[in-house]
Design a protein around this motif. Structure first.
Motif, PDB file in Angstrom:
ATOM      1  N   VAL A 156     -22.624  29.342  -2.722  1.00  0.00           N
ATOM      2  CA  VAL A 156     -21.746  29.348  -1.549  1.00  0.00           C
ATOM      3  C   VAL A 156     -22.605  29.385  -0.291  1.00  0.00           C
ATOM      4  N   THR A 157     -22.296  28.537   0.675  1.00  0.00           N
ATOM      5  CA  THR A 157     -22.988  28.546   1.959  1.00  0.00           C
ATOM      6  C   THR A 157     -22.027  29.016   3.044  1.00  0.00           C
ATOM      7  N   LEU A 158     -22.417  30.064   3.749  1.00  0.00           N
ATOM      8  CA  LEU A 158     -21.621  30.617   4.840  1.00  0.00           C
ATOM      9  C   LEU A 158     -22.098  29.984   6.146  1.00  0.00           C
ATOM     10  N   THR A 159     -21.177  29.501   6.948  1.00  0.00           N
ATOM     11  CA  THR A 159     -21.534  28.788   8.178  1.00  0.00           C
ATOM     12  C   THR A 159     -20.842  29.405   9.392  1.00  0.00           C
ATOM     13  N   ASN A 160     -21.234  28.911  10.572  1.00  0.00           N
ATOM     14  CA  ASN A 160     -20.660  29.365  11.846  1.00  0.00           C
ATOM     15  C   ASN A 160     -20.823  30.873  12.036  1.00  0.00           C
ATOM     16  N   LEU A 161     -21.970  31.393  11.611  1.00  0.00           N
ATOM     17  CA  LEU A 161     -22.262  32.809  11.794  1.00  0.00           C
ATOM     18  C   LEU A 161     -22.891  33.042  13.163  1.00  0.00           C
ATOM     19  N   SER A 162     -22.967  34.298  13.559  1.00  0.00           N
ATOM     20  CA  SER A 162     -23.564  34.662  14.846  1.00  0.00           C
ATOM     21  C   SER A 162     -24.981  35.181  14.633  1.00  0.00           C
ATOM     22  N   PRO A 163     -25.929  34.771  15.472  1.00  0.00           N
ATOM     23  CA  PRO A 163     -27.316  35.235  15.321  1.00  0.00           C
ATOM     24  C   PRO A 163     -27.432  36.750  15.516  1.00  0.00           C
ATOM     25  N   GLY A 164     -28.387  37.346  14.820  1.00  0.00           N
ATOM     26  CA  GLY A 164     -28.664  38.762  14.982  1.00  0.00           C
ATOM     27  C   GLY A 164     -27.487  39.661  14.665  1.00  0.00           C
ATOM     28  N   THR A 165     -26.710  39.299  13.664  1.00  0.00           N
ATOM     29  CA  THR A 165     -25.484  40.033  13.341  1.00  0.00           C
ATOM     30  C   THR A 165     -25.503  40.483  11.884  1.00  0.00           C
ATOM     31  N   THR A 166     -25.047  41.705  11.649  1.00  0.00           N
ATOM     32  CA  THR A 166     -24.912  42.215  10.288  1.00  0.00           C
ATOM     33  C   THR A 166     -23.544  41.820   9.737  1.00  0.00           C
ATOM     34  N   TYR A 167     -23.550  41.231   8.557  1.00  0.00           N
ATOM     35  CA  TYR A 167     -22.309  40.823   7.897  1.00  0.00           C
ATOM     36  C   TYR A 167     -22.131  41.597   6.594  1.00  0.00           C
ATOM     37  N   PHE A 168     -20.878  41.849   6.275  1.00  0.00           N
ATOM     38  CA  PHE A 168     -20.507  42.496   5.022  1.00  0.00           C
ATOM     39  C   PHE A 168     -19.827  41.447   4.145  1.00  0.00           C
ATOM     40  N   TYR A 169     -20.055  41.530   2.837  1.00  0.00           N
ATOM     41  CA  TYR A 169     -19.421  40.532   1.976  1.00  0.00           C
ATOM     42  C   TYR A 169     -19.181  41.066   0.571  1.00  0.00           C
ATOM     43  N   LYS A 170     -18.201  40.449  -0.071  1.00  0.00           N
ATOM     44  CA  LYS A 170     -17.918  40.680  -1.483  1.00  0.00           C
ATOM     45  C   LYS A 170     -17.695  39.332  -2.151  1.00  0.00           C
ATOM     46  N   ILE A 171     -17.948  39.306  -3.439  1.00  0.00           N
ATOM     47  CA  ILE A 171     -17.762  38.085  -4.222  1.00  0.00           C
ATOM     48  C   ILE A 171     -16.477  38.197  -5.026  1.00  0.00           C
ATOM     49  N   ASN A 172     -15.603  37.221  -4.860  1.00  0.00           N
ATOM     50  CA  ASN A 172     -14.402  37.149  -5.692  1.00  0.00           C
ATOM     51  C   ASN A 172     -14.742  36.301  -6.910  1.00  0.00           C
ATOM     52  N   SER A 173     -14.853  36.942  -8.053  1.00  0.00           N
ATOM     53  CA  SER A 173     -15.235  36.261  -9.289  1.00  0.00           C
ATOM     54  C   SER A 173     -14.101  36.381 -10.287  1.00  0.00           C
ATOM     55  N   GLY A 174     -13.530  35.236 -10.677  1.00  0.00           N
ATOM     56  CA  GLY A 174     -12.370  35.290 -11.560  1.00  0.00           C
ATOM     57  C   GLY A 174     -11.205  35.916 -10.823  1.00  0.00           C
ATOM     58  N   ASP A 175     -10.735  37.053 -11.317  1.00  0.00           N
ATOM     59  CA  ASP A 175      -9.610  37.724 -10.664  1.00  0.00           C
ATOM     60  C   ASP A 175      -9.993  39.118 -10.174  1.00  0.00           C
ATOM     61  N   SER A 176     -11.267  39.300  -9.795  1.00  0.00           N
ATOM     62  CA  SER A 176     -11.693  40.614  -9.320  1.00  0.00           C
ATOM     63  C   SER A 176     -12.740  40.477  -8.228  1.00  0.00           C
ATOM     64  N   LEU A 177     -12.847  41.515  -7.406  1.00  0.00           N
ATOM     65  CA  LEU A 177     -13.830  41.559  -6.333  1.00  0.00           C
ATOM     66  C   LEU A 177     -15.064  42.324  -6.784  1.00  0.00           C
ATOM     67  N   HIS A 178     -16.225  41.877  -6.331  1.00  0.00           N
ATOM     68  CA  HIS A 178     -17.482  42.547  -6.642  1.00  0.00           C
ATOM     69  C   HIS A 178     -18.277  42.711  -5.347  1.00  0.00           C
ATOM     70  N   PRO A 179     -18.831  43.897  -5.103  1.00  0.00           N
ATOM     71  CA  PRO A 179     -18.697  45.113  -5.910  1.00  0.00           C
ATOM     72  C   PRO A 179     -17.356  45.801  -5.676  1.00  0.00           C
ATOM     73  N   GLN A 180     -17.030  46.734  -6.559  1.00  0.00           N
ATOM     74  CA  GLN A 180     -15.769  47.445  -6.446  1.00  0.00           C
ATOM     75  C   GLN A 180     -15.772  48.412  -5.265  1.00  0.00           C
ATOM     76  N   GLY A 181     -16.938  48.947  -4.924  1.00  0.00           N
ATOM     77  CA  GLY A 181     -17.037  49.917  -3.836  1.00  0.00           C
ATOM     78  C   GLY A 181     -17.369  49.263  -2.514  1.00  0.00           C
ATOM     79  N   ALA A 182     -18.395  49.799  -1.852  1.00  0.00           N
ATOM     80  CA  ALA A 182     -18.797  49.295  -0.540  1.00  0.00           C
ATOM     81  C   ALA A 182     -19.303  47.859  -0.657  1.00  0.00           C
TER      82      ALA A 182
END
Length: 228
Positions: free
Chosen positions: A95-121
Motif C-alpha cells: 500500500v502506498t500512502l499519498t498526499n501526506l504532509s512533510p514533517g508529520t507523525t501519522y498513526f495507522y492500522k492495517i485492515n486485514s481480512g475482517d479485523s484491524l491490526h494491531p488491536q491496541g494502539a
C-alpha cells in the motif's frame, strides 16, 4: 401488514447493506485477528515528505488496506496499489500512502481480512521535511518462475541513502522501482536488488545508471549484471 416504522427500518437496512458492499473500507472491524490473516513482517519503504509505502505478508491470501490519521482517529484509507474498483486477496500486500504532509507523525492500522491490526494502539511513522532527490531513472524488470511464467506477487527492495526502496510485481510479473530517493549514489558502485516472495529470493547486482530494462529475473536464482 408491516407498520410504517418497520418499513423505514427495512429501507435503512437495505441501504446500509448496499453501502457496505460498495465501500468495504468504511467498515470498522474489531474482531480478534486470525493467525492466518494477521499481518507479518510489516515494513516501511519509499519514505518521502508526501508519501510512504507499507508492505506486509499474510499466511493466507486476504484483502487488506490501511487506515491512517494524524491522531488516533484514523480518518483516511488507502488500498493496495494493485486494487482499483474492488479489494482483492493477496498474500503479499503493498500500500502506498499519498498526499501526506512533510514533517508529520501519522498513526495507522492495517485492515486485514475482517479485523484491524494491531488491536491496541496504532502504529506510527513520521514523514521527513525534505526529500533526498536523485536523477537516476527507475529500475524496471520482470520476475518469472523456472517455467518462464510471470510471478504476480513478489517484493523488490533496494537499500537507499534515505532508507529502503520497494516495489511489488503486478500480474504480468513486471515492476518499476523509482530511484528518486536514492540520493547521490556514485556510479560504478555495485548495488544489490533483493527480490523475494514467501518461499524464494533472488539477488540482482547492478551498477548505476540503469539505461535499459533488466533481463528477466528467475526467482530463486541470483543475477550479476556487473560481471564481464
Amino acid at each position: 401488514m408491516p407498520t410504517l416504522f418497520g418499513l423505514v427500518l427495512l429501507i435503512i437496512g437495505l441501504a446500509a447493506g448496499v453501502f457496505f458492499i460498495k465501500s468495504p473500507e468504511l467498515l470498522v472491524f474489531q474482531s480478534q485477528a486470525l493467525p492466518e490473516v494477521t499481518p507479518q513482517k510489516i515494513t516501511l519503504a519509499n519514505l518521502a515528505p508526501a508519501s510512504v509505502s507499507i508492505f506486509w505478508q499474510t499466511v493466507n491470501q486476504t484483502s487488506g488496506f490501511i487506515r491512517i490519521g494524524t491522531s488516533s482517529t484514523l480518518d483516511q484509507t488507502f488500498r493496495d496499489v494493485r486494487d482499483s474498483f474492488s479489494l482483492n486477496p493477496y498474500g503479499l500486500h503493498f500500500v502506498t500512502l499519498t498526499n501526506l504532509s512533510p514533517g508529520t507523525t501519522y498513526f495507522y492500522k492495517i485492515n486485514s481480512g475482517d479485523s484491524l491490526h494491531p488491536q491496541g494502539a496504532p502504529l506510527t511513522f513520521r514523514t521527513p521535511f525534505e526529500e533526498t532527490v536523485s536523477s537516476y531513472q527507475p529500475v524496471i524488470g520482470t520476475v518469472i518462475n523456472d517455467d518462464l511464467t510471470p510471478i504476480s506477487e513478489a517484493f523488490v527492495t533496494l537499500e537507499g541513502q534515505s532508507g529502503l526502496l520497494a516495489a511489488v510485481t503486478k500480474v504480468s510479473g513486471n515492476f518499476i522501482l523509482p530511484l528518486t530517493s536514492l540520493g547521490n549514489a556514485p556510479v560504478d558502485i555495485p548495488l544489490t536488488l533483493t527480490v523475494f516472495d514467501k518461499e524464494k529470493s533472488s539477488r540482482v547486482i547492478f551498477k548505476l545508471p540503469v539505461t535499459q530494462n533488466l533481463p528477466p529475473i528467475t526467482l530463486g536464482q541470483d543475477l550479476d549484471l556487473t560481471a564481464p
